[in-house]
Design an enzyme around this catalytic site. Structure first.
Site, PDB file in Angstrom:
ATOM      1  N   GLU A  28     -77.249  -3.486  45.999  1.00  0.00           N
ATOM      2  CA  GLU A  28     -76.031  -2.706  45.831  1.00  0.00           C
ATOM      3  C   GLU A  28     -76.345  -1.224  45.614  1.00  0.00           C
ATOM      4  O   GLU A  28     -75.630  -0.356  46.084  1.00  0.00           O
ATOM      5  CB  GLU A  28     -75.213  -3.280  44.659  1.00  0.00           C
ATOM      6  CG  GLU A  28     -74.603  -4.625  45.040  1.00  0.00           C
ATOM      7  CD  GLU A  28     -74.085  -5.423  43.854  1.00  0.00           C
ATOM      8  OE1 GLU A  28     -74.928  -6.001  43.140  1.00  0.00           O
ATOM      9  OE2 GLU A  28     -72.871  -5.469  43.650  1.00  0.00           O
ATOM     10  N   ARG A  83     -70.944   3.780  40.844  1.00  0.00           N
ATOM     11  CA  ARG A  83     -70.288   2.503  41.121  1.00  0.00           C
ATOM     12  C   ARG A  83     -68.997   2.453  40.312  1.00  0.00           C
ATOM     13  O   ARG A  83     -69.021   2.611  39.081  1.00  0.00           O
ATOM     14  CB  ARG A  83     -71.193   1.353  40.706  1.00  0.00           C
ATOM     15  CG  ARG A  83     -70.529   0.030  40.938  1.00  0.00           C
ATOM     16  CD  ARG A  83     -71.065  -1.034  40.046  1.00  0.00           C
ATOM     17  NE  ARG A  83     -70.336  -2.275  40.280  1.00  0.00           N
ATOM     18  CZ  ARG A  83     -70.367  -3.299  39.455  1.00  0.00           C
ATOM     19  NH1 ARG A  83     -71.087  -3.244  38.357  1.00  0.00           N
ATOM     20  NH2 ARG A  83     -69.680  -4.380  39.724  1.00  0.00           N
ATOM     21  N   ASN A  86     -74.446   3.260  37.324  1.00  0.00           N
ATOM     22  CA  ASN A  86     -73.534   2.137  37.106  1.00  0.00           C
ATOM     23  C   ASN A  86     -73.270   2.048  35.605  1.00  0.00           C
ATOM     24  O   ASN A  86     -74.095   1.544  34.849  1.00  0.00           O
ATOM     25  CB  ASN A  86     -74.200   0.863  37.636  1.00  0.00           C
ATOM     26  CG  ASN A  86     -73.323  -0.360  37.472  1.00  0.00           C
ATOM     27  OD1 ASN A  86     -72.222  -0.279  36.904  1.00  0.00           O
ATOM     28  ND2 ASN A  86     -73.796  -1.494  37.949  1.00  0.00           N
ATOM     29  N   HIS A  91     -67.403  -7.280  44.135  1.00  0.00           N
ATOM     30  CA  HIS A  91     -68.724  -7.394  44.786  1.00  0.00           C
ATOM     31  C   HIS A  91     -68.691  -6.864  46.219  1.00  0.00           C
ATOM     32  O   HIS A  91     -69.491  -7.271  47.063  1.00  0.00           O
ATOM     33  CB  HIS A  91     -69.218  -8.861  44.850  1.00  0.00           C
ATOM     34  CG  HIS A  91     -69.508  -9.484  43.532  1.00  0.00           C
ATOM     35  ND1 HIS A  91     -69.113 -10.764  43.212  1.00  0.00           N
ATOM     36  CD2 HIS A  91     -70.151  -9.011  42.436  1.00  0.00           C
ATOM     37  CE1 HIS A  91     -69.504 -11.057  41.977  1.00  0.00           C
ATOM     38  NE2 HIS A  91     -70.139  -9.999  41.489  1.00  0.00           N
ATOM     39  N   ARG A  93     -67.521 -17.559  33.085  1.00  0.00           N
ATOM     40  CA  ARG A  93     -66.096 -17.517  33.475  1.00  0.00           C
ATOM     41  C   ARG A  93     -65.667 -18.823  34.121  1.00  0.00           C
ATOM     42  O   ARG A  93     -66.433 -19.421  34.884  1.00  0.00           O
ATOM     43  CB  ARG A  93     -65.853 -16.371  34.470  1.00  0.00           C
ATOM     44  CG  ARG A  93     -65.965 -15.015  33.851  1.00  0.00           C
ATOM     45  CD  ARG A  93     -65.852 -13.922  34.901  1.00  0.00           C
ATOM     46  NE  ARG A  93     -66.947 -12.987  34.774  1.00  0.00           N
ATOM     47  CZ  ARG A  93     -67.349 -12.142  35.715  1.00  0.00           C
ATOM     48  NH1 ARG A  93     -66.726 -12.102  36.867  1.00  0.00           N
ATOM     49  NH2 ARG A  93     -68.354 -11.328  35.501  1.00  0.00           N
TER      50      ARG A  93
END
Ligand code: ADP
Length: 398
Positions: free
Chosen positions: A384, A91, A7, A180, A241
């Site tokens: 993940e 990823r 990743n 996601h 965010r």
């Protein structure tokens, strides 16, 4: 078989080496500050102490070299040689409309990922560097791209289109993509298994609540709507965010403070959300601590956060004409029983009842609703990397 999951971020590289025989992690780690002064590799082999290797990493290729050196090291390594790695799973954040599933990487796929760069300018170029570095260092090892967006490609047009002139969709593919996806897919499938129900028949709402947070409506194993949009800025209030706001706020703040659009976007991405509202930080542990000491803004931040989650759950229950299960996952979803309870308190209109003892359990799959709760509520730790490893193997086998 052994799968190396990579990743790559702009200045970081996370990895896990997974043994598919028993899904165990042989080693994992993180390269930080790539291309900067003070770069280091934090390397954690499964059966040994973690080690911090301070070494210059001018670029991602050097980072991959260091990871391979650590994995094959005589003392701390977990494999004999590079040929023990059977496949690499990467990823990739944005697959645009081109990728509705994982794919084996070849030149054409690399070009197609490059074509999605303007949709995720901070992430995709870094993901690509990871692919190219690995290809240079292990040219004969099969590699697979696993996209954050792919799971959501089943959304119907009515869910992914914005109320903008249609030409922006036609010309630039401006639409909801969602992120996601690996997590939402893993957790929704696991939820069906845990409940002993066919995945194809279940209506599930997955709440992935981490620093980045998104909610997904999964009907019959397919994503039908999700809270993140063209970019991961839309939707819930997140660590830093803003999530969804009135778009007119961008111009309003720019005018008031003589800022550029770029300045305001930076503010919405990095200085807003939990950090901006609380004035304390982006980590919920700090917010909880402040609230316990009587800080009113911390309490308000938690209230606003939970309220947004509750509104999405309501919206997605409506979108699916019902809901069978609600699953919490990611850092906050897995570890914060207060937030889960607070969210579930709003849901008694759905017949949700929480078992407080079950809700306090951590680090395992657990059904936190009572036996007579009409909608089942679960905590399902996401994984993940494992999902990427499984996708990688299934691609190279087919
Ligand atoms: P990211 O999106 O960066 O992967 P995480 O999934 O790690 O984020 O989630 C980060 C959030 O989860 C933080 O707000 C933090 O407070 C919370 N969190 C993570 N681990 C724990 C823990 N062990 N106990 C309580 N809260 C945790």
């Amino acid at each position: 078989m052994k799968v190396l999951v990579i990743n790559c971020g702009s200045s970081s590289l996370k990895f896990q080496l997974i043994n598919s025989e028993d899904d165990s992690v042989l080693a994992k780690g993180l390269c930080e500050r790539i291309g900067m002064a003070g770069s280091r590799l934090v390397y954690s082999p499964a059966a040994q102490e973690k080690e911090i290797i301070n070494e210059d990493m001018q670029n991602h290729k050097k980072a991959v070299e260091l990871v391979i050196a650590a994995l094959t090291d005589k003392n701390k390594g977990v494999i004999e040689s590079l040929s023990d790695v059977d496949a690499v799973g990467h990823r990739i954040v944005h697959g645009g409309e081109k990728f509705a599933g994982s794919v084996c990487i070849d030149d054409e796929v690399i070009e197609a990922i490059e074509a999605c760069n303007d949709l995720a300018p901070l992430h995709n170029p870094a993901n690509l560097i990871g692919i190219l570095s690995c290809r240079e260092l292990m040219p004969d090892t099969p590699m697979v791209a696993v996209f954050d967006t792919a799971f959501h490609q089943t959304m119907p047009a009515k869910a992914y289109l914005y109320g903008l002139p249609y030409r922006y969709y036609e010309n630039y593919k401006v639409r909801r993509y969602g992120f996601h996806g690996t997590s939402h897919s893993f957790v929704s499938e696991k939820t069906a298994q845990l409940l002993g129900k066919p995945y194809e028949e279940l209506k599930t709402i997955v709440c992935h609540l981490g620093n980045g947070a998104s909610i997904c409506a999964v009907k019959g194993g397919k994503s039908v709507d999700t809270s993140m949009g063209l970019t991961p800025l839309e939707g819930l209030i997140m660590g830093t965010r803003s999530g969804s706001i009135d778009p007119a706020i961008v111009e309003f703040i720019a005018d008031k403070e003589n800022k550029t659009v770029e300045d305001v976007m930076n503010l919405l991405n990095k200085e807003s959300g939990v950090l901006g509202l609380s004035g304390i930080g982006s980590d919920f542990r700090d917010i909880m601590e402040a609230m316990d000491k009587g800080d009113e803004r911390a309490k308000l931040t938690l209230d606003a956060y939970c309220y947004q989650v509750v509104k999405y759950i309501g919206a997605y229950t409506a979108a699916m004409n019902g809901v069978d299960a609600i699953a919490f996952t990611a850092g906050l979803g897995e570890n914060n029983s207060y937030v889960r309870k607070k969210i579930c308190e709003y849901l008694d209109y759905l017949g949700v009842k929480i078992d407080d003892t079950q809700n306090e359990k951590r680090g395992e799959d657990v059904i936190i609703s009572t036996a007579d709760s009409k909608v089942k509520v679960l905590v399902v730790p996401t994984n993940e990397e494992l999902k990427i490893a499984k996708e990688t193997l299934s691609q190279i086998k087919s």
